[in-house]
Write a protein that holds these residues in place. Structure first.
Motif, PDB file in Angstrom:
ATOM      1  N   VAL A  22       0.832  -1.204   0.000  1.00 58.15           N
ATOM      2  CA  VAL A  22       0.000   0.000   0.000  1.00 58.15           C
ATOM      3  C   VAL A  22       0.871   1.260   0.000  1.00 58.15           C
ATOM      4  N   SER A  23       2.061   1.178   0.573  1.00 66.43           N
ATOM      5  CA  SER A  23       2.948   2.348   0.535  1.00 66.43           C
ATOM      6  C   SER A  23       3.389   2.644  -0.896  1.00 66.43           C
ATOM      7  N   VAL A  24       3.579   1.574  -1.692  1.00 65.76           N
ATOM      8  CA  VAL A  24       3.924   1.757  -3.105  1.00 65.76           C
ATOM      9  C   VAL A  24       2.734   2.329  -3.865  1.00 65.76           C
ATOM     10  N   GLU A  25       1.535   1.812  -3.566  1.00 67.37           N
ATOM     11  CA  GLU A  25       0.333   2.326  -4.224  1.00 67.37           C
ATOM     12  C   GLU A  25       0.143   3.815  -3.923  1.00 67.37           C
ATOM     13  N   ALA A  26       0.468   4.220  -2.703  1.00 69.69           N
ATOM     14  CA  ALA A  26       0.351   5.636  -2.344  1.00 69.69           C
ATOM     15  C   ALA A  26       1.354   6.481  -3.127  1.00 69.69           C
ATOM     16  N   ARG A  27       2.549   5.932  -3.380  1.00 72.87           N
ATOM     17  CA  ARG A  27       3.527   6.639  -4.211  1.00 72.87           C
ATOM     18  C   ARG A  27       2.995   6.789  -5.633  1.00 72.87           C
ATOM     19  N   HIS A  28       2.342   5.726  -6.120  1.00 71.52           N
ATOM     20  CA  HIS A  28       1.730   5.793  -7.451  1.00 71.52           C
ATOM     21  C   HIS A  28       0.707   6.919  -7.507  1.00 71.52           C
ATOM     22  N   ALA A  29      -0.155   6.944  -6.495  1.00 69.35           N
ATOM     23  CA  ALA A  29      -1.216   7.956  -6.465  1.00 69.35           C
ATOM     24  C   ALA A  29      -0.628   9.362  -6.483  1.00 69.35           C
ATOM     25  N   ALA A  30       0.438   9.567  -5.706  1.00 70.42           N
ATOM     26  CA  ALA A  30       1.076  10.885  -5.658  1.00 70.42           C
ATOM     27  C   ALA A  30       1.697  11.238  -7.006  1.00 70.42           C
ATOM     28  N   ALA A  31       2.315  10.244  -7.659  1.00 69.82           N
ATOM     29  CA  ALA A  31       2.953  10.495  -8.954  1.00 69.82           C
ATOM     30  C   ALA A  31       1.931  10.896 -10.012  1.00 69.82           C
ATOM     31  N   ILE A  32       0.796  10.192 -10.032  1.00 66.24           N
ATOM     32  CA  ILE A  32      -0.249  10.505 -11.008  1.00 66.24           C
ATOM     33  C   ILE A  32      -0.836  11.880 -10.735  1.00 66.24           C
ATOM     34  N   ARG A  33      -1.067  12.195  -9.471  1.00 68.93           N
ATOM     35  CA  ARG A  33      -1.614  13.504  -9.129  1.00 68.93           C
ATOM     36  C   ARG A  33      -0.652  14.623  -9.525  1.00 68.93           C
ATOM     37  N   ASP A  34       0.647  14.362  -9.414  1.00 66.96           N
ATOM     38  CA  ASP A  34       1.625  15.378  -9.802  1.00 66.96           C
ATOM     39  C   ASP A  34       1.649  15.564 -11.318  1.00 66.96           C
ATOM     40  N   LEU A  35       1.399  14.485 -12.077  1.00 66.29           N
ATOM     41  CA  LEU A  35       1.313  14.625 -13.533  1.00 66.29           C
ATOM     42  C   LEU A  35       0.115  15.488 -13.919  1.00 66.29           C
ATOM     43  N   LEU A  36      -0.969  15.337 -13.184  1.00 70.29           N
ATOM     44  CA  LEU A  36      -2.173  16.114 -13.477  1.00 70.29           C
ATOM     45  C   LEU A  36      -2.052  17.561 -13.014  1.00 70.29           C
ATOM     46  N   ASN A  37      -1.420  17.766 -11.860  1.00 68.76           N
ATOM     47  CA  ASN A  37      -1.269  19.117 -11.302  1.00 68.76           C
ATOM     48  C   ASN A  37       0.163  19.296 -10.796  1.00 68.76           C
ATOM     49  N   PRO A  38       1.104  19.542 -11.707  1.00 60.81           N
ATOM     50  CA  PRO A  38       2.518  19.644 -11.332  1.00 60.81           C
ATOM     51  C   PRO A  38       2.776  20.694 -10.250  1.00 60.81           C
ATOM     52  N   LYS A  39       3.626  20.310  -9.295  1.00 62.96           N
ATOM     53  CA  LYS A  39       4.092  21.217  -8.238  1.00 62.96           C
ATOM     54  C   LYS A  39       2.951  21.798  -7.397  1.00 62.96           C
ATOM     55  N   SER A  40       1.860  21.047  -7.292  1.00 67.75           N
ATOM     56  CA  SER A  40       0.741  21.492  -6.455  1.00 67.75           C
ATOM     57  C   SER A  40       0.689  20.635  -5.199  1.00 67.75           C
ATOM     58  N   ALA A  41      -0.229  20.965  -4.325  1.00 67.30           N
ATOM     59  CA  ALA A  41      -0.405  20.191  -3.097  1.00 67.30           C
ATOM     60  C   ALA A  41      -1.365  19.022  -3.295  1.00 67.30           C
ATOM     61  N   ASP A  42      -1.770  18.793  -4.546  1.00 70.30           N
ATOM     62  CA  ASP A  42      -2.771  17.763  -4.812  1.00 70.30           C
ATOM     63  C   ASP A  42      -2.236  16.350  -4.606  1.00 70.30           C
ATOM     64  N   PHE A  43      -0.903  16.201  -4.506  1.00 71.67           N
ATOM     65  CA  PHE A  43      -0.343  14.862  -4.312  1.00 71.67           C
ATOM     66  C   PHE A  43      -0.876  14.221  -3.034  1.00 71.67           C
ATOM     67  N   ALA A  44      -1.320  15.040  -2.094  1.00 72.13           N
ATOM     68  CA  ALA A  44      -1.931  14.544  -0.859  1.00 72.13           C
ATOM     69  C   ALA A  44      -3.137  15.413  -0.548  1.00 72.13           C
ATOM     70  N   GLY A  45      -4.055  15.487  -1.506  1.00 71.04           N
ATOM     71  CA  GLY A  45      -5.212  16.364  -1.381  1.00 71.04           C
ATOM     72  C   GLY A  45      -6.151  15.990  -0.248  1.00 71.04           C
ATOM     73  N   ASP A  46      -6.966  16.948   0.160  1.00 70.63           N
ATOM     74  CA  ASP A  46      -7.919  16.728   1.256  1.00 70.63           C
ATOM     75  C   ASP A  46      -8.946  15.651   0.919  1.00 70.63           C
ATOM     76  N   ASP A  47      -9.085  15.338  -0.375  1.00 68.93           N
ATOM     77  CA  ASP A  47     -10.056  14.317  -0.748  1.00 68.93           C
ATOM     78  C   ASP A  47      -9.565  12.905  -0.427  1.00 68.93           C
ATOM     79  N   VAL A  48      -8.262  12.742  -0.168  1.00 68.44           N
ATOM     80  CA  VAL A  48      -7.732  11.413   0.157  1.00 68.44           C
ATOM     81  C   VAL A  48      -7.002  11.379   1.496  1.00 68.44           C
ATOM     82  N   VAL A  49      -6.521  12.523   1.974  1.00 69.67           N
ATOM     83  CA  VAL A  49      -5.842  12.591   3.268  1.00 69.67           C
ATOM     84  C   VAL A  49      -6.640  13.500   4.185  1.00 69.67           C
ATOM     85  N   THR A  50      -7.100  12.970   5.315  1.00 72.39           N
ATOM     86  CA  THR A  50      -7.891  13.754   6.259  1.00 72.39           C
ATOM     87  C   THR A  50      -6.983  14.764   6.963  1.00 72.39           C
ATOM     88  N   PRO A  51      -7.254  16.064   6.806  1.00 73.07           N
ATOM     89  CA  PRO A  51      -6.369  17.090   7.379  1.00 73.07           C
ATOM     90  C   PRO A  51      -6.175  16.959   8.886  1.00 73.07           C
TER      91      PRO A  51
END
Length: 238
Positions: free
Chosen positions: A176-205
Motif C-alpha cells: 500500500v505504501s507503493v500504491e500511495a507513491r503511485h497515487a502521488a505520482a499521477i496527481r503530480d502529472l495532473l497538477n505539477p508542483k501542487s499540493a494535490d499529491f496529498a489532497g484533502d479528498d484522500v488525506v484527512t487534514p
C-alpha cells in the motif's frame, strides 16, 4: 526456501519482503521465489453483451478471501497500465511513458505475488471492462489512473485489520505504501508542483491519514471495470 502452511491454508512467508527493482530477469527471479515460498468511476458505462452470462467469482473467506480481494484489484490495475503502455495517449512525453511503464511493472509484480501466495486458492483471471476509458486521451487516462490508485490505497487501508496472518499484513502494508507513491505520482502529472499529491479528498487534514474503505465499499466501484462478476459475500468484516 522452506514453505510452511499457516492456519489459513496459505504458505507462510519469510519475515522480510525484499525490495525488487523492475526488470525482466529480476521480475522472473522474484516471481519464482514467491512461487516457492468515485465520480469518474461511476461515470463509466458497461457495454457488455447482455446475452453473455459469466460465472460469478467468489473471493472466499478469511485471509484467503482478503488476499483474493487484493489479487482482483491488482489484476485490474495491471491490465489498465498494460493497455496504457501498449496504446500511448496522444502527446505522451518520455517522462510520462517512463512513469506509466514503472507503474505497470509494479502492478504486475503485485499481481503475480498474490497469485503465487494464494497458489491453488487463487481466483482465475478476471476480464476487464475498459469501454468507458478513452486511452488516446491524456486526461481520460490520467484521471482514471488517479481514481484507480486512490481506490487501491483506500482498499488496502480498509482491509488491513481484516488480515490475521502477520506476515501477509506486513507485506500488504509495504504494497500500500507503493500504491500511495503511485497515487502521488499521477496527481503530480495532473497538477505539477501542487499540493494535490496529498489532497484533502484522500488525506484527512485533522489526522494526516489516508482514506480507508471496506471491501463492501470498494467492490461495487471496481466491478464497473471488470466484466467478470465478483462476490465478496464471504469476506470477513471485522
Amino acid at each position: 526456501m522452506d514453505v510452511q502452511q499457516n492456519e489459513s491454508g496459505l504458505p507462510s512467508l519469510p519475515g522480510q519482503f525484499e525490495p525488487v527493482r523492475v526488470g525482466r530477469r529480476l521480475f522472473l527471479r522474484f516471481a519464482g521465489a514467491l512461487t516457492a515460498g468515485g465520480a469518474l468511476l461511476s461515470a463509466c458505462k458497461d457495454e457488455e453483451n447482455p446475452t453473455t452470462v459469466m460465472a460469478t467469482v467468489d473471493l472466499g473467506s478469511g485471509d484467503v478471501g482478503i488476499l483474493n480481494y487484493a489479487y482482483a484489484l491488482e489484476q485490474l490495475e495491471a491490465a489498465f497500465y498494460t493497455q496504457v503502455v501498449s496504446t500511448p495517449f496522444s502527446g505522451i512525453t518520455t517522462a510520462e511513458t517512463q512513469i506509466l511503464t514503472d507503474l505497470r511493472d509494479h502492478e504486475i509484480i503485485h499481481r503475480e505475488f498474490f497469485k503465487a501466495a494464494l497458489s491453488t486458492n487463487a481466483i482465475g483471471s478476471l476480464t476487464p471492462n475498459f469501454t468507458g476509458i478513452n486511452f488516446s486521451d491524456r486526461s481520460s487516462v490520467l484521471n482514471t489512473a488517479k481514481a484507480f490508485e486512490d481506490l487501491g490505497v483506500a482498499a488496502y487501508n480498509g482491509a488491513g485489520n481484516l488480515i490475521k496472518d502477520v506476515n501477509y499484513l506486513a507485506i500488504a502494508g509495504k504494497i500500500v505504501s507503493v500504491e500511495a507513491r503511485h497515487a502521488a505520482a499521477i496527481r503530480d502529472l495532473l497538477n505539477p508542483k501542487s499540493a494535490d499529491f496529498a489532497g484533502d479528498d484522500v488525506v484527512t487534514p485533522s489526522t494526516g491519514l489516508d482514506a480507508a474503505t471496506k471491501p463492501s465499499g470498494v467492490l461495487p466501484t471496481a466491478q464497473r471495470f471488470v466484466r467478470t462478476p465478483i462476490s465478496g459475500a464471504n469476506l470477513p468484516t471485522a
